[in-house]
Design a protein around this motif. Structure first.
Motif, PDB file in Angstrom:
ATOM      1  N   GLY B  42       0.813  -1.209   0.000  1.00 45.21           N
ATOM      2  CA  GLY B  42       0.000   0.000   0.000  1.00 45.21           C
ATOM      3  C   GLY B  42       0.850   1.263   0.000  1.00 45.21           C
ATOM      4  N   HIS B  43       1.938   1.246   0.782  1.00 45.24           N
ATOM      5  CA  HIS B  43       2.762   2.457   0.883  1.00 45.24           C
ATOM      6  C   HIS B  43       3.414   2.800  -0.457  1.00 45.24           C
ATOM      7  N   GLY B  44       3.994   1.807  -1.116  1.00 44.70           N
ATOM      8  CA  GLY B  44       4.689   2.055  -2.375  1.00 44.70           C
ATOM      9  C   GLY B  44       3.721   2.434  -3.490  1.00 44.70           C
ATOM     10  N   GLY B  70       1.207  -8.615  -1.405  1.00 37.20           N
ATOM     11  CA  GLY B  70       1.547  -9.916  -0.818  1.00 37.20           C
ATOM     12  C   GLY B  70       2.398  -9.813   0.442  1.00 37.20           C
ATOM     13  N   GLY B  71       2.846  -8.606   0.757  1.00 37.49           N
ATOM     14  CA  GLY B  71       3.587  -8.401   2.001  1.00 37.49           C
ATOM     15  C   GLY B  71       2.611  -8.157   3.136  1.00 37.49           C
ATOM     16  N   ASN B  72       2.886  -7.149   3.914  1.00 37.13           N
ATOM     17  CA  ASN B  72       2.036  -6.888   5.076  1.00 37.13           C
ATOM     18  C   ASN B  72       0.684  -6.292   4.705  1.00 37.13           C
ATOM     19  N   LEU B 259       4.886 -10.350  13.293  1.00 35.03           N
ATOM     20  CA  LEU B 259       3.613 -10.085  13.957  1.00 35.03           C
ATOM     21  C   LEU B 259       2.613 -11.116  13.433  1.00 35.03           C
ATOM     22  N   GLN B 260       1.880 -11.727  14.354  1.00 40.91           N
ATOM     23  CA  GLN B 260       0.981 -12.807  13.969  1.00 40.91           C
ATOM     24  C   GLN B 260      -0.478 -12.374  14.052  1.00 40.91           C
ATOM     25  N   ALA B 261      -1.312 -13.086  13.345  1.00 39.27           N
ATOM     26  CA  ALA B 261      -2.761 -12.938  13.498  1.00 39.27           C
ATOM     27  C   ALA B 261      -3.398 -14.270  13.154  1.00 39.27           C
ATOM     28  N   HIS B 336      -3.877 -19.109  10.425  1.00 42.76           N
ATOM     29  CA  HIS B 336      -2.934 -18.352  11.236  1.00 42.76           C
ATOM     30  C   HIS B 336      -1.770 -17.959  10.339  1.00 42.76           C
ATOM     31  N   TRP B 337      -1.238 -16.761  10.519  1.00 43.11           N
ATOM     32  CA  TRP B 337      -0.127 -16.333   9.672  1.00 43.11           C
ATOM     33  C   TRP B 337       0.677 -15.269  10.393  1.00 43.11           C
ATOM     34  N   ALA B 338       1.803 -14.892   9.778  1.00 44.15           N
ATOM     35  CA  ALA B 338       2.611 -13.807  10.333  1.00 44.15           C
ATOM     36  C   ALA B 338       3.177 -12.972   9.193  1.00 44.15           C
ATOM     37  N   ALA B 364       7.269   1.814   7.383  1.00 44.18           N
ATOM     38  CA  ALA B 364       5.883   1.878   7.852  1.00 44.18           C
ATOM     39  C   ALA B 364       5.792   1.675   9.351  1.00 44.18           C
ATOM     40  N   GLY B 365       6.705   0.904   9.911  1.00 45.49           N
ATOM     41  CA  GLY B 365       6.692   0.722  11.349  1.00 45.49           C
ATOM     42  C   GLY B 365       5.691  -0.314  11.796  1.00 45.49           C
ATOM     43  N   SER B 366       5.271  -0.169  13.040  1.00 43.04           N
ATOM     44  CA  SER B 366       4.532  -1.262  13.660  1.00 43.04           C
ATOM     45  C   SER B 366       3.086  -1.320  13.212  1.00 43.04           C
ATOM     46  N   GLY B 368       1.450   0.094  10.248  1.00 39.41           N
ATOM     47  CA  GLY B 368       1.521   0.921   9.053  1.00 39.41           C
ATOM     48  C   GLY B 368       0.385   0.777   8.080  1.00 39.41           C
ATOM     49  N   PHE B 369      -0.621  -0.037   8.421  1.00 40.56           N
ATOM     50  CA  PHE B 369      -1.769  -0.048   7.517  1.00 40.56           C
ATOM     51  C   PHE B 369      -2.579   1.234   7.712  1.00 40.56           C
ATOM     52  N   LYS B 370      -2.757   1.603   8.967  1.00 40.30           N
ATOM     53  CA  LYS B 370      -3.527   2.812   9.252  1.00 40.30           C
ATOM     54  C   LYS B 370      -2.875   4.046   8.663  1.00 40.30           C
ATOM     55  N   ALA B 413       0.293  -0.678  20.034  1.00 42.99           N
ATOM     56  CA  ALA B 413       0.306  -2.035  19.523  1.00 42.99           C
ATOM     57  C   ALA B 413      -0.141  -1.987  18.071  1.00 42.99           C
ATOM     58  N   ASN B 414       0.133  -3.032  17.380  1.00 38.43           N
ATOM     59  CA  ASN B 414       0.201  -2.949  15.933  1.00 38.43           C
ATOM     60  C   ASN B 414      -1.115  -2.787  15.194  1.00 38.43           C
ATOM     61  N   ARG B 415      -2.173  -3.239  15.811  1.00 39.86           N
ATOM     62  CA  ARG B 415      -3.466  -3.228  15.133  1.00 39.86           C
ATOM     63  C   ARG B 415      -3.741  -1.935  14.393  1.00 39.86           C
TER      64      ARG B 415
HETATM   65  C1  LIG Z   1      -0.508  -9.812  11.232  1.00 41.63           C
HETATM   66  C2  LIG Z   1      -0.416  -8.341  11.019  1.00 41.63           C
HETATM   67  C3  LIG Z   1      -1.431  -7.507  11.459  1.00 41.63           C
HETATM   68  C4  LIG Z   1      -1.359  -6.140  11.273  1.00 41.63           C
HETATM   69  N1  LIG Z   1      -2.419  -5.375  11.640  1.00 41.63           N
HETATM   70  C5  LIG Z   1      -2.403  -4.057  11.398  1.00 41.63           C
HETATM   71  C6  LIG Z   1      -3.554  -3.275  11.693  1.00 41.63           C
HETATM   72  O1  LIG Z   1      -4.595  -3.791  12.103  1.00 41.63           O
HETATM   73  N2  LIG Z   1      -3.476  -1.930  11.507  1.00 41.63           N
HETATM   74  C7  LIG Z   1      -2.351  -1.337  11.028  1.00 41.63           C
HETATM   75  O2  LIG Z   1      -2.325  -0.125  10.900  1.00 41.63           O
HETATM   76  N3  LIG Z   1      -1.250  -2.066  10.687  1.00 41.63           N
HETATM   77  C8  LIG Z   1      -1.257  -3.414  10.855  1.00 41.63           C
HETATM   78  N4  LIG Z   1      -0.159  -4.160  10.498  1.00 41.63           N
HETATM   79  C9  LIG Z   1       1.026  -3.494   9.933  1.00 41.63           C
HETATM   80  C10 LIG Z   1       0.814  -3.162   8.452  1.00 41.63           C
HETATM   81  O3  LIG Z   1       0.308  -4.280   7.778  1.00 41.63           O
HETATM   82  C11 LIG Z   1       2.107  -2.735   7.774  1.00 41.63           C
HETATM   83  O4  LIG Z   1       2.786  -1.781   8.542  1.00 41.63           O
HETATM   84  C12 LIG Z   1       1.817  -2.110   6.402  1.00 41.63           C
HETATM   85  O5  LIG Z   1       0.959  -2.929   5.643  1.00 41.63           O
HETATM   86  C13 LIG Z   1       3.084  -1.874   5.655  1.00 41.63           C
HETATM   87  O6  LIG Z   1       2.774  -1.497   4.336  1.00 41.63           O
HETATM   88  P1  LIG Z   1       3.886  -1.419   3.238  1.00 41.63           P
HETATM   89  O7  LIG Z   1       3.233  -1.082   1.967  1.00 41.63           O
HETATM   90  O8  LIG Z   1       4.972  -0.553   3.733  1.00 41.63           O
HETATM   91  O9  LIG Z   1       4.501  -2.888   3.250  1.00 41.63           O
HETATM   92  P2  LIG Z   1       4.152  -4.248   2.497  1.00 41.63           P
HETATM   93  O10 LIG Z   1       2.726  -4.386   2.195  1.00 41.63           O
HETATM   94  O11 LIG Z   1       4.808  -5.323   3.255  1.00 41.63           O
HETATM   95  O12 LIG Z   1       4.876  -4.032   1.118  1.00 41.63           O
HETATM   96  C14 LIG Z   1       6.282  -4.083   0.979  1.00 41.63           C
HETATM   97  C15 LIG Z   1       6.572  -4.862  -0.274  1.00 41.63           C
HETATM   98  O13 LIG Z   1       7.959  -4.741  -0.576  1.00 41.63           O
HETATM   99  C16 LIG Z   1       8.319  -5.909  -1.261  1.00 41.63           C
HETATM  100  N5  LIG Z   1       9.775  -6.019  -1.248  1.00 41.63           N
HETATM  101  C17 LIG Z   1      10.592  -6.273  -0.205  1.00 41.63           C
HETATM  102  N6  LIG Z   1      11.873  -6.297  -0.599  1.00 41.63           N
HETATM  103  C18 LIG Z   1      11.870  -6.034  -1.934  1.00 41.63           C
HETATM  104  C19 LIG Z   1      12.894  -5.932  -2.915  1.00 41.63           C
HETATM  105  N7  LIG Z   1      14.188  -6.091  -2.607  1.00 41.63           N
HETATM  106  N8  LIG Z   1      12.533  -5.666  -4.196  1.00 41.63           N
HETATM  107  C20 LIG Z   1      11.213  -5.501  -4.530  1.00 41.63           C
HETATM  108  N9  LIG Z   1      10.221  -5.582  -3.634  1.00 41.63           N
HETATM  109  C21 LIG Z   1      10.536  -5.854  -2.355  1.00 41.63           C
HETATM  110  C22 LIG Z   1       7.608  -7.010  -0.494  1.00 41.63           C
HETATM  111  O14 LIG Z   1       7.454  -8.168  -1.263  1.00 41.63           O
HETATM  112  C23 LIG Z   1       6.283  -6.348  -0.131  1.00 41.63           C
HETATM  113  O15 LIG Z   1       5.238  -6.693  -1.010  1.00 41.63           O
HETATM  114  C24 LIG Z   1      -0.218  -5.551  10.652  1.00 41.63           C
HETATM  115  C25 LIG Z   1       0.804  -6.383  10.197  1.00 41.63           C
HETATM  116  C26 LIG Z   1       0.715  -7.762  10.352  1.00 41.63           C
HETATM  117  C27 LIG Z   1       1.813  -8.623   9.839  1.00 41.63           C
END
Ligand SMILES: Cc1cc2nc3c(=O)[nH]c(=O)nc-3n(C[C@H](O)[C@H](O)[C@H](O)COP(=O)(O)OP(=O)(O)OC[C@H]3O[C@@H](n4cnc5c(N)ncnc54)[C@H](O)[C@@H]3O)c2cc1C
Ligand SMILES: [Zn+2]
Lengths: 86, 415
Positions: B42-44, B70-72, B259-261, B336-338, B364-366, B368-370, B413-415
């Motif tokens: 989402g961030h990228g 497919g990441g977080n 982080l697990q759920a 269950h996953w992490a 994004a930190g702990s 980072g969906f929000k 906390a991460n939620r």
């Molecule tokens: C179980 C769980 C529950 C959570 N619950 C919440 C919640 O309720 N509320 C909340 O705010 N946050 C929550 N979070 C945190 C949140 O999901 C993340 O902080 C957020 O989604 C990060 O977004 P992102 O786009 O930065 O990362 P991601 O979605 O992880 O995207 C990063 C991408 O980078 C790609 N990547 C990595 N290395 C490379 C490379 N070398 N070259 C190309 N691509 C690469 C990965 O494949 C991945 O797809 C939770 C996380 C987990 C694991």
């Protein structure tokens, strides 16, 4: 769930321990002489490798002693570090 | 891009849903881009969207080593909220909530924002004090956060049935009505579709393996699909921040922790609000739109890239859940996953320049969906203008050497 080899107590459940971070961190001998960036690097930054890392662990709910292990952050394979039990 | 509407839905229903157009192209990478974003979460994807929409920079590629979201982004528990402790945190998270509530329209993509509200149980005087402090800070920024008596908690959550001999009895709660659940995959897909429509190239199965630089400035990335030149590079890789930043020798104040759920089988609606047990660093649960009870807790207590969790967390969370929702003991666990999170030292996001010119990072930190829309918007601003967005001025790496940390670790906390 990890089994952590305490040099004094043998292999014990991870929940008895605290992972106390990377072992290669060295406190600058003269902090006043450091730049703010270097001091912040010591305080906050970590190598955080994907692979083997040497760490401090603290057997807080056991013998309370500190020791080092090498741990692979991907496979979770652990190798004891001999020197740290002396 | 063909817009989604009631008419497109009807038209495609009549033709058996066989003619929907692809949501984004899958082009081969060009030789050169103005901006390359590493990480298709989402961030990228959001940063690419805002670069194109707000800064007119459309010669952009998003490189994702796996598949989009497919990441977080596709692993999180979908909770978005703005209850934070520090003055530097609240407006940033409020902007994110505002954006979430309008993005479905802007992106022409239904993010299924479901405003359930969040109730945190107060089970200690320390939690009570933190809740009051947060409420005061939040009120300054117009965010509603209010204390609930035990009776009010019981009224809102009829299934709440605390055992009389709880070790930490529930005294009451604190409530953020605007906390919501957002369909996480839709955030990745909606941003991807809208960015693609503005000319951004989205390239999956393309892992960045190295970063090229000349005279202290980036010139391109080495990838599994060849060399791609770039004037600027934005990193948004969640659980791989240290790995990618090390390609330019940048050390970061983060550790990578799982982080697990886990979710139960679906049941009839029993729980409207998102509930947090044992205060801010405890267990949280909610019922998804599909009816599953979704449960999570804090990160595993040591660094790991293994993308699986350790059992004591599940055991501990289940114990605390059953203390207040004993009937959930009959639920069967389905999945269950992490995921791996890059946890900054102070628990707040990092949106920053680095020592290498043209290399920008969004950690994004702990939770980072929000923050996804706010981080994406301010990250795009930083990349485009080379100066931080006013709402992200304090989020740079400089805060670690100046000592102006934004401590949220203990309560967010991460939620
Ligand atoms: C179980 C769980 C529950 C959570 N619950 C919440 C919640 O309720 N509320 C909340 O705010 N946050 C929550 N979070 C945190 C949140 O999901 C993340 O902080 C957020 O989604 C990060 O977004 P992102 O786009 O930065 O990362 P991601 O979605 O992880 O995207 C990063 C991408 O980078 C790609 N990547 C990595 N290395 C490379 C490379 N070398 N070259 C190309 N691509 C690469 C990965 O494949 C991945 O797809 C939770 C996380 C987990 C694991
Ligand atoms: Zn021991």
């Amino acid at each position: 769930m990890l089994e952590i080899p305490c040099p004094w107590c043998g292999p014990r459940n991870e929940s008895e321990f605290v992972c106390a971070g990377e072992a290669d961190r060295k406190r600058p001998s003269d902090p006043e002489a450091e730049t703010e960036e270097a001091w912040a690097d010591y305080l906050f930054n970590s190598t955080n490798p994907k692979g083997v890392v040497r760490e401090w662990w603290w057997h807080v709910s056991g013998c309370t002693r500190w020791f080092q292990i090498d741990r692979d952050t991907v496979t979770h394979e652990i190798t004891p570090v001999e020197e740290s039990s002396k | 891009m063909k817009r989604f509407s009631i008419f497109s839905l009807a038209r495609n229903a009549l033709t058996g849903h066989r003619h929907w157009e692809k949501m984004w192209r899958s082009p081969d990478p060009k030789r050169e881009y103005d901006v390359v974003i590493i990480g298709g979460g989402g961030h990228g994807l959001g940063a690419a969207y805002f670069l194109a929409k707000e800064h007119g920079i459309t010669n952009v590629a998003v490189l994702e080593k796996g598949w989009l979201g497919g990441g977080n982004t596709g692993r999180n528990t979908m909770t978005v909220r703005s209850n934070f402790l520090r003055e530097d945190s609240v407006p940033f998270h409020e902007m994110s909530l505002d954006l979430y509530h309008q993005l479905s329209r802007d992106l022409n993509y239904n993010l299924m924002v479901s405003q359930r509200g969040m109730i945190t149980f107060i089970q200690s005087s320390a939690a009570n004090r933190v809740a009051l402090q947060m409420a005061n800070t939040m009120h300054i920024y117009g965010a509603e956060y209010r204390m609930l008596t035990l009776d009010e908690v019981k009224q809102k959550i009829p299934i709440f049935d605390p055992s009389p001999d709880m070790r930490l009895p529930v005294r009451g709660g604190v409530y953020q009505p605007r906390a919501s659940m957002v369909r996480h995959d839709a955030v990745a897909w909606g941003f991807a579709r809208a960015a693609d429509a503005r000319g951004v190239d989205i390239i999956q199965n393309c892992e960045v393996t190295g970063i090229q630089q000349e005279n202290g400035a980036v010139t391109g990335v080495e990838t599994t699909r060849g060399l791609i030149k770039a004037r600027k590079i934005g990193m948004a890789v969640a659980g791989h921040g240290s790995v990618v930043a090390s390609m330019v020798g940048q050390r970061l104040p983060i550790t990578t922790q799982p982080l697990q759920a886990w979710v139960s089988e679906p049941v009839k609606p029993v729980l409207n609000e998102i509930v947090v047990i044992r205060s801010y660093y405890g267990t949280y649960l909610m019922q998804s739109d599909k009816g599953e009870i979704v449960v999570g807790q804090g990160c595993d207590p040591y660094p790991s890239y293994a993308q699986r969790g350790t059992f004591p967390i599940i055991e501990d969370a289940t114990t605390s859940m059953l203390e207040v929702f004993p009937s959930f003991g009959r639920l069967k666990l389905l999945r269950h996953w992490a995921g791996m999170l890059d946890i900054p030292y102070d628990g707040s996001p990092i949106i920053s320049k680095t020592n290498t010119r043209g290399f920008y990072i969004d950690v994004a930190g702990s939770g980072g969906f929000k923050t996804t829309p706010a981080a994406a918007k301010t990250f795009a601003h930083l990349i485009a203008k080379d100066t931080p967005h006013p709402l992200a001025e304090k989020l740079g790496l400089e805060r670690f050497s100046s000592g102006r940390l934004i401590q949220e670790g203990g309560v967010s906390a991460n939620r």
